[in-house]
Scaffold this active site. Structure first.
Site, mmCIF file in Angstrom:
data_model
loop_
_atom_site.group_PDB
_atom_site.id
_atom_site.type_symbol
_atom_site.label_atom_id
_atom_site.label_comp_id
_atom_site.label_asym_id
_atom_site.label_seq_id
_atom_site.Cartn_x
_atom_site.Cartn_y
_atom_site.Cartn_z
ATOM 1 N N ASP A 43 -1.714 1.835 -0.903
ATOM 2 C CA ASP A 43 -1.707 0.394 -0.623
ATOM 3 C C ASP A 43 -2.724 0.101 0.476
ATOM 4 O O ASP A 43 -2.724 0.755 1.516
ATOM 5 C CB ASP A 43 -0.294 -0.006 -0.164
ATOM 6 C CG ASP A 43 -0.118 -1.510 -0.079
ATOM 7 O OD1 ASP A 43 0.782 -2.034 -0.751
ATOM 8 O OD2 ASP A 43 -0.885 -2.170 0.659
ATOM 9 N N ASP A 137 -4.352 -4.693 -4.582
ATOM 10 C CA ASP A 137 -4.473 -3.758 -3.459
ATOM 11 C C ASP A 137 -3.561 -2.534 -3.506
ATOM 12 O O ASP A 137 -3.491 -1.810 -2.534
ATOM 13 C CB ASP A 137 -4.324 -4.517 -2.128
ATOM 14 C CG ASP A 137 -2.939 -4.446 -1.534
ATOM 15 O OD1 ASP A 137 -1.972 -4.611 -2.298
ATOM 16 O OD2 ASP A 137 -2.843 -4.215 -0.320
ATOM 17 N N GLU A 138 -2.870 -2.319 -4.613
ATOM 18 C CA GLU A 138 -2.013 -1.125 -4.641
ATOM 19 C C GLU A 138 -1.961 -0.514 -6.035
ATOM 20 O O GLU A 138 -2.117 -1.192 -7.041
ATOM 21 C CB GLU A 138 -0.602 -1.454 -4.151
ATOM 22 C CG GLU A 138 0.031 -2.565 -4.922
ATOM 23 C CD GLU A 138 1.452 -2.886 -4.470
ATOM 24 O OE1 GLU A 138 2.215 -1.957 -4.154
ATOM 25 O OE2 GLU A 138 1.793 -4.077 -4.485
HETATM 26 P P1 TTP Z 1 0.280 -6.589 0.672
HETATM 27 O O1 TTP Z 1 -0.104 -5.186 0.345
HETATM 28 O O2 TTP Z 1 1.717 -6.967 0.571
HETATM 29 O O3 TTP Z 1 -0.166 -6.953 2.152
HETATM 30 P P2 TTP Z 1 -1.453 -6.521 2.949
HETATM 31 O O4 TTP Z 1 -2.308 -5.577 2.192
HETATM 32 O O5 TTP Z 1 -2.131 -7.755 3.407
HETATM 33 O O6 TTP Z 1 -0.829 -5.826 4.230
HETATM 34 P P3 TTP Z 1 -0.143 -4.394 4.334
HETATM 35 O O7 TTP Z 1 -1.008 -3.629 5.287
HETATM 36 O O8 TTP Z 1 1.216 -4.670 4.867
HETATM 37 O O9 TTP Z 1 -0.140 -3.790 2.964
HETATM 38 O O10 TTP Z 1 -0.530 -7.611 -0.210
HETATM 39 C C1 TTP Z 1 -1.885 -7.404 -0.575
HETATM 40 C C2 TTP Z 1 -2.661 -8.707 -0.580
HETATM 41 O O11 TTP Z 1 -2.001 -9.647 -1.416
HETATM 42 C C3 TTP Z 1 -2.736 -9.352 0.795
HETATM 43 O O12 TTP Z 1 -3.852 -8.906 1.552
HETATM 44 C C4 TTP Z 1 -2.806 -10.810 0.476
HETATM 45 C C5 TTP Z 1 -2.100 -10.952 -0.834
HETATM 46 N N1 TTP Z 1 -0.761 -11.540 -0.606
HETATM 47 C C6 TTP Z 1 -0.569 -12.888 -0.892
HETATM 48 O O13 TTP Z 1 -1.496 -13.571 -1.340
HETATM 49 N N2 TTP Z 1 0.662 -13.447 -0.665
HETATM 50 C C7 TTP Z 1 1.716 -12.718 -0.167
HETATM 51 O O14 TTP Z 1 2.820 -13.249 0.025
HETATM 52 C C8 TTP Z 1 1.502 -11.315 0.115
HETATM 53 C C9 TTP Z 1 2.628 -10.471 0.653
HETATM 54 C C10 TTP Z 1 0.263 -10.792 -0.126
HETATM 55 MG MG MG Z 2 -1.439 -3.936 1.288
#
Ligand code: TTP
Ligand code: MG
Length: 387
Positions: A43, A137-138
């Site tokens: 992720d 992103d994952e």
């Molecule tokens: P996530 O992997 O949940 O968050 P992140 O990568 O920003 O942070 P983390 O380090 O905790 O993994 O989500 C990936 C992307 O998806 C994030 O950068 C933005 C988008 N996103 C949204 O648009 N709305 C949301 O509610 C969430 C949780 C994420």
């Molecule tokens: Mg993330």
């Protein structure tokens, strides 16, 4: 016997050492099962914000929030510097800026995130063809011997990947490594950013025991509330219940739950599962009958669905309403729109129309809303020229 892997240079040592024999680093990964765990969840860290920082060094050391400013805008993501002050994904932007007034707000650029995501995926695919993306992103990776392209331990390939993504793409990622998807994903959530968490067979149950019930995939807010009301707050509480007790309380899901809490998950990493539908649902603490409370639940779900569509860059043309009656009968109703949509209001309107036809004599224990007929986001919600 514990093996050691250097997080900095990926040097693999079959022994338990305190410094890397190759580069001297103390950033080491040690685990007795390091050579035989092969399911990973990767992720990206604060994904959208990391991409924006990569492309604008002047904001690298500042708190950065990606999202739309003003009105009803929400935070899509906050970088780790900003998170120290409280902003989080899905928080209204005005609230985030109250908490962190000096944050730099950047508007999202989805096309860019999509292309960065593709670059990262291309690197994953160099390690194994078995890559299952979950969102931009994952992804899950299956690095078992039959799948991986190099005959090296999965942990070694993952450290290499982590470094390659950082150097070539310019964003950091966090890795969870275990023996199934459920634990790999929980692993990557443990320590971020740039984390690497290993969960072996020996400690899976004790690792799970400490977590709150809502850490379980499939336990939403309503189920978690019901569990807590019944005195079940941690996974340890669920581990103590026999499978039949879980089935009695949670229906078919109870069976899956019984396996998960023991660290068992048989889902495979399936690379080209094309998204055919996206949905979200909620089981109530108490059965509902009247239109208003059901409509209120539906409104929350439509908003959640819109967020998921936004994240996966998808839209849908068919809106599907799902209801489960008090006596466990499933019912789905659907309607097709003129254009694909990803708007919460449009999804809700269609859902409410379907719901109105169903409410009356029955009680319901669950409501869900989803989209089918998936289309790319670019085709969604054309401007209404005549409206
Ligand atoms: P996530 O992997 O949940 O968050 P992140 O990568 O920003 O942070 P983390 O380090 O905790 O993994 O989500 C990936 C992307 O998806 C994030 O950068 C933005 C988008 N996103 C949204 O648009 N709305 C949301 O509610 C969430 C949780 C994420
Ligand atoms: Mg993330």
């Amino acid at each position: 016997m514990t093996a050691t892997l250097c997080r900095d240079c990926a040097h693999w040592d079959g022994r338990d050492v305190s410094r890397c024999a190759d580069c001297g680093s103390a950033q080491l990964l040690k685990h007795p099962e390091l050579s035989n765990l092969s399911i990973a969840h990767i992720d990206c860290d604060a994904f959208y914000a990391s991409v924006e920082k990569r492309d604008n060094p002047s904001i690298r050391d500042k708190p950065v929030i990606v999202g739309h400013e003003g009105g009803r805008g929400v935070v899509l993501t906050a970088c780790y510097i900003a998170r120290k002050f409280g902003p989080r994904s899905a928080m209204p932007m005005f609230r985030a800026l109250e908490l962190c007034p000096h944050a730099v707000v950047v508007r999202p650029n989805m096309a860019k995130y999509k292309s960065v995501s593709n670059e990262i995926r291309a690197l994953f695919l160099q390690a194994t063809p078995l890559v299952e993306p979950l969102s931009l992103d994952e992804a899950y990776l299956d690095l078992s011997q039959e799948a991986r392209r190099y005959d090296r331990p999965p942990a070694f390939l993952l450290v290499r990947l982590q470094r390659a993504i950082e150097r070539r793409v310019g964003v950091t990622v966090t890795v969870g490594l275990s023996y199934n998807k459920f634990l790999a994903k929980l692993g990557s959530g443990q320590r971020k950013p740039r984390g690497f968490t290993v969960i072996g067979r020996a400690e899976a149950k004790s690792f799970l025991a400490k977590l709150p019930v809502d850490a379980i995939h499939g336990v939403g807010t309503a189920t978690a509330r019901r569990m807590v009301e019944a005195g079940l707050t941690t996974i340890a509480d669920l581990q103590e219940l026999p499978e039949e007790a879980l089935v009695a309380r949670f229906g078919k899901f109870g069976r899956r739950l019984a396996r998960l809490v023991q660290g068992e998950d048989t889902r495979i990493v399936s690379p080209d599962r094309e998204t055919k539908s996206v949905s979200t649902e909620n089981t109530f603490a108490r059965d509902l009958k009247a239109f208003e409370p059901l409509a209120a639940e539906l409104k929350d779900l439509a908003e959640q669905l819109a967020v998921r569509l936004e994240r996966s860059q998808l839209a849908g043309r068919t809106i599907v309403l799902k209801l489960k009656t008090g006596d466990f009968k499933n019912l789905t109703r659907q309607t097709r729109l003129a254009h694909p949509t990803r708007r919460a209001e449009t999804i809700l309107d269609a859902g409410l129309t379907l719901l109105r036809r169903e409410v009356g004599t029955k009680t319901y224990r669950l409501i869900g809303i989803g989209i089918a007929d998936v289309a790319p986001a670019a085709e969604a919600d054309p401007p209404d020229l005549f409206g």
